[in-house]
Scaffold this motif. Structure first.
Motif, PDB file in Angstrom:
ATOM      1  N   MET A  53       0.809  -1.218   0.000  1.00 43.17           N
ATOM      2  CA  MET A  53       0.000   0.000   0.000  1.00 43.17           C
ATOM      3  C   MET A  53       0.842   1.268   0.000  1.00 43.17           C
ATOM      4  N   PHE A  54       2.004   1.217   0.658  1.00 43.87           N
ATOM      5  CA  PHE A  54       2.764   2.445   0.876  1.00 43.87           C
ATOM      6  C   PHE A  54       4.169   2.434   0.274  1.00 43.87           C
ATOM      7  N   PHE A  55       4.846   1.301   0.259  1.00 45.23           N
ATOM      8  CA  PHE A  55       6.268   1.275  -0.067  1.00 45.23           C
ATOM      9  C   PHE A  55       6.598   0.621  -1.406  1.00 45.23           C
ATOM     10  N   SER A  56       5.618   0.294  -2.222  1.00 46.62           N
ATOM     11  CA  SER A  56       5.921  -0.453  -3.452  1.00 46.62           C
ATOM     12  C   SER A  56       6.840   0.300  -4.422  1.00 46.62           C
ATOM     13  N   PRO A  57       6.754   1.636  -4.574  1.00 48.69           N
ATOM     14  CA  PRO A  57       7.732   2.302  -5.446  1.00 48.69           C
ATOM     15  C   PRO A  57       9.173   2.105  -4.968  1.00 48.69           C
ATOM     16  N   THR A  58       9.360   2.168  -3.647  1.00 51.24           N
ATOM     17  CA  THR A  58      10.697   1.952  -3.085  1.00 51.24           C
ATOM     18  C   THR A  58      11.159   0.516  -3.291  1.00 51.24           C
ATOM     19  N   LEU A  96      10.106   7.168  -8.298  1.00 50.80           N
ATOM     20  CA  LEU A  96       8.896   6.880  -9.065  1.00 50.80           C
ATOM     21  C   LEU A  96       8.744   5.373  -9.239  1.00 50.80           C
ATOM     22  N   ASN A  97       7.506   4.922  -9.258  1.00 52.32           N
ATOM     23  CA  ASN A  97       7.243   3.488  -9.376  1.00 52.32           C
ATOM     24  C   ASN A  97       7.429   3.046 -10.821  1.00 52.32           C
ATOM     25  N   GLU A  98       8.453   2.264 -11.053  1.00 57.38           N
ATOM     26  CA  GLU A  98       8.755   1.810 -12.407  1.00 57.38           C
ATOM     27  C   GLU A  98       7.840   0.675 -12.854  1.00 57.38           C
ATOM     28  N   HIS A  99       7.134   0.047 -11.895  1.00 60.62           N
ATOM     29  CA  HIS A  99       6.269  -1.093 -12.231  1.00 60.62           C
ATOM     30  C   HIS A  99       4.946  -0.981 -11.468  1.00 60.62           C
ATOM     31  N   PRO A 100       4.119   0.018 -11.786  1.00 59.74           N
ATOM     32  CA  PRO A 100       2.849   0.183 -11.038  1.00 59.74           C
ATOM     33  C   PRO A 100       1.920  -1.017 -11.136  1.00 59.74           C
ATOM     34  N   LYS A 101       1.930  -1.739 -12.237  1.00 59.96           N
ATOM     35  CA  LYS A 101       1.071  -2.924 -12.355  1.00 59.96           C
ATOM     36  C   LYS A 101       1.462  -3.984 -11.326  1.00 59.96           C
ATOM     37  N   LYS A 102       2.754  -4.087 -11.072  1.00 60.73           N
ATOM     38  CA  LYS A 102       3.227  -5.048 -10.082  1.00 60.73           C
ATOM     39  C   LYS A 102       2.718  -4.679  -8.688  1.00 60.73           C
ATOM     40  N   SER A 103       2.603  -3.388  -8.423  1.00 60.45           N
ATOM     41  CA  SER A 103       2.100  -2.928  -7.125  1.00 60.45           C
ATOM     42  C   SER A 103       0.649  -3.345  -6.928  1.00 60.45           C
ATOM     43  N   PHE A 104      -0.164  -3.202  -7.969  1.00 64.89           N
ATOM     44  CA  PHE A 104      -1.560  -3.623  -7.896  1.00 64.89           C
ATOM     45  C   PHE A 104      -1.648  -5.131  -7.672  1.00 64.89           C
ATOM     46  N   LEU A 105      -0.834  -5.885  -8.410  1.00 68.21           N
ATOM     47  CA  LEU A 105      -0.852  -7.334  -8.287  1.00 68.21           C
ATOM     48  C   LEU A 105      -0.420  -7.764  -6.885  1.00 68.21           C
ATOM     49  N   ALA A 106       0.593  -7.077  -6.338  1.00 68.99           N
ATOM     50  CA  ALA A 106       1.065  -7.412  -4.992  1.00 68.99           C
ATOM     51  C   ALA A 106      -0.026  -7.159  -3.959  1.00 68.99           C
ATOM     52  N   MET A 107      -0.686  -6.010  -4.047  1.00 69.01           N
ATOM     53  CA  MET A 107      -1.740  -5.694  -3.080  1.00 69.01           C
ATOM     54  C   MET A 107      -2.905  -6.665  -3.215  1.00 69.01           C
ATOM     55  N   SER A 108      -3.177  -7.140  -4.406  1.00 65.98           N
ATOM     56  CA  SER A 108      -4.293  -8.076  -4.598  1.00 65.98           C
ATOM     57  C   SER A 108      -4.026  -9.430  -3.945  1.00 65.98           C
ATOM     58  N   GLN A 109      -2.768  -9.710  -3.592  1.00 70.48           N
ATOM     59  CA  GLN A 109      -2.454 -10.949  -2.882  1.00 70.48           C
ATOM     60  C   GLN A 109      -2.970 -10.921  -1.445  1.00 70.48           C
ATOM     61  N   HIS A 110      -3.200  -9.708  -0.937  1.00 67.40           N
ATOM     62  CA  HIS A 110      -3.774  -9.557   0.406  1.00 67.40           C
ATOM     63  C   HIS A 110      -5.296  -9.679   0.282  1.00 67.40           C
ATOM     64  N   ARG A 111      -5.737 -10.893   0.014  1.00 64.99           N
ATOM     65  CA  ARG A 111      -7.136 -11.111  -0.350  1.00 64.99           C
ATOM     66  C   ARG A 111      -8.099 -10.757   0.773  1.00 64.99           C
ATOM     67  N   SER A 112      -7.696 -10.957   2.010  1.00 61.87           N
ATOM     68  CA  SER A 112      -8.571 -10.621   3.137  1.00 61.87           C
ATOM     69  C   SER A 112      -8.782  -9.114   3.263  1.00 61.87           C
ATOM     70  N   GLN A 113      -7.873  -8.333   2.682  1.00 59.19           N
ATOM     71  CA  GLN A 113      -7.947  -6.868   2.763  1.00 59.19           C
ATOM     72  C   GLN A 113      -8.380  -6.228   1.443  1.00 59.19           C
ATOM     73  N   TRP A 114      -8.499  -7.034   0.396  1.00 55.78           N
ATOM     74  CA  TRP A 114      -8.703  -6.504  -0.952  1.00 55.78           C
ATOM     75  C   TRP A 114     -10.186  -6.231  -1.192  1.00 55.78           C
ATOM     76  N   VAL A 115     -10.735  -5.301  -0.410  1.00 54.57           N
ATOM     77  CA  VAL A 115     -12.143  -4.896  -0.529  1.00 54.57           C
ATOM     78  C   VAL A 115     -12.216  -3.624  -1.370  1.00 54.57           C
ATOM     79  N   TRP A 116     -13.428  -3.189  -1.683  1.00 54.83           N
ATOM     80  CA  TRP A 116     -13.619  -2.131  -2.677  1.00 54.83           C
ATOM     81  C   TRP A 116     -12.887  -0.837  -2.326  1.00 54.83           C
ATOM     82  N   PHE A 117     -12.911  -0.432  -1.051  1.00 54.11           N
ATOM     83  CA  PHE A 117     -12.298   0.859  -0.723  1.00 54.11           C
ATOM     84  C   PHE A 117     -10.778   0.802  -0.768  1.00 54.11           C
ATOM     85  N   ARG A 118     -10.201  -0.386  -0.569  1.00 50.26           N
ATOM     86  CA  ARG A 118      -8.744  -0.488  -0.716  1.00 50.26           C
ATOM     87  C   ARG A 118      -8.356  -0.553  -2.191  1.00 50.26           C
ATOM     88  N   LYS A 119      -9.226  -1.093  -3.015  1.00 58.63           N
ATOM     89  CA  LYS A 119      -8.977  -1.051  -4.456  1.00 58.63           C
ATOM     90  C   LYS A 119      -8.957   0.399  -4.941  1.00 58.63           C
TER      91      LYS A 119
END
Length: 256
Positions: A54-59, A214-237
């Motif tokens: 959610m916060f550190f994926s660009p880094t 800057l995040n060189e791979h923003p798609k990877k960030s979305f995919l990583a966050m989607s692995q947190h399935r218990s947290q992947w609700v509409w407002f976190r999307k």
């Protein structure tokens, strides 16, 4: 007519910002952080599973793409809702997407470091845990939250203060440390538009004190966050889509 102009202008700037991000590997804003040629052992200290995505994926994407050796120390397993074991597994899945070896991801489940807005963590105890991790993994550099912790969560803030406690001790004085700078709420939800303000704000500091990644791979960030399935609700999307932290991280040296 004026509203149409505003909407069109916003879309144009949004697209331009995304183009800037997708070409960030050639950006000067990314050019100066950890580019001495030596590969560093870096410790990212977070409070909960999903903080990394959610916060550190660009880094994280910046460091792994340059083959730095990244370790993650997660101070709790996020058991506030009784799903600690599930959330631990989800962190491991997200780290696999982010190309962080499983053996370099440590998730704690200690009585004194439980997830919750009403759970206060002892800074000295946290400092001792960080010290052990630094020694065991030969850490050169630490990255963590700033004193507000992006969202203001008390656990995020306690992580910051625990790192401060460690750095102010004898064993932590030679460790380089960086904090993720919190932005105001308008910038926080401006998505990729915030990259321009982040770059400009970084210029206000003396050279080397602040780096805008800057995040060189923003798609990877979305995919990583989607692995947190218990947290992947509409407002976190929505959060991941519109949060500036998906697209840019501004790191400031702590012990400068």
């Amino acid at each position: 007519m004026s509203w149409l102009l505003v909407i069109v202008s916003t879309i144009v700037v949004w697209v331009a910002s995304l183009c800037k991000i997708l070409n960030s590997s050639r950006s000067q804003s990314n050019a100066a952080f950890l580019t001495t040629g030596d590969k560093k052992n870096v410790l990212l200290v977070i409070a909960h599973p999903d903080d990394e995505s959610m916060f550190f994926s660009p880094t994280i994407n910046y460091l792994t793409s340059r083959r730095h050796n990244l370790h993650i120390l997660c101070m709790s397993n996020g058991n506030a809702d009784g799903m600690g074991n599930i959330r631990k597994d989800e962190l491991h899945w997200a780290c696999a997407v982010l190309k962080i070896p499983l053996e370099q991801v440590k998730v704690l489940d200690l009585v004194d470091f439980q997830d919750g807005f009403d759970k206060l963590w002892n800074h000295k105890s946290l400092a001792k845990i960080v010290e052990e991790e630094v020694v065991n993994c030969s850490i050169d550099l630490i990255i963590t939250f700033d004193n507000y912790g992006v969202s203001g969560h008390c656990n995020h803030r306690d992580v910051h203060h625990g790192i401060w406690s460690y750095l102010n001790g004898t064993s932590g004085r030679n460790i380089e440390a960086w904090e993720l700078m919190t932005t105001n709420i308008l910038r926080k939800y401006s998505g990729p538009l915030d990259i321009w303000l982040s770059i400009l704000s970084a210029m206000q500091y003396r050279r080397g004190q602040v780096h805008c990644l800057l995040n060189e791979h923003p798609k990877k960030s979305f995919l990583a966050m989607s692995q947190h399935r218990s947290q992947w609700v509409w407002f976190r999307k929505l959060f991941v889509s519109f949060s500036s932290y998906t697209y840019v991280n501004t790191l400031k040296r702590i012990n400068d």
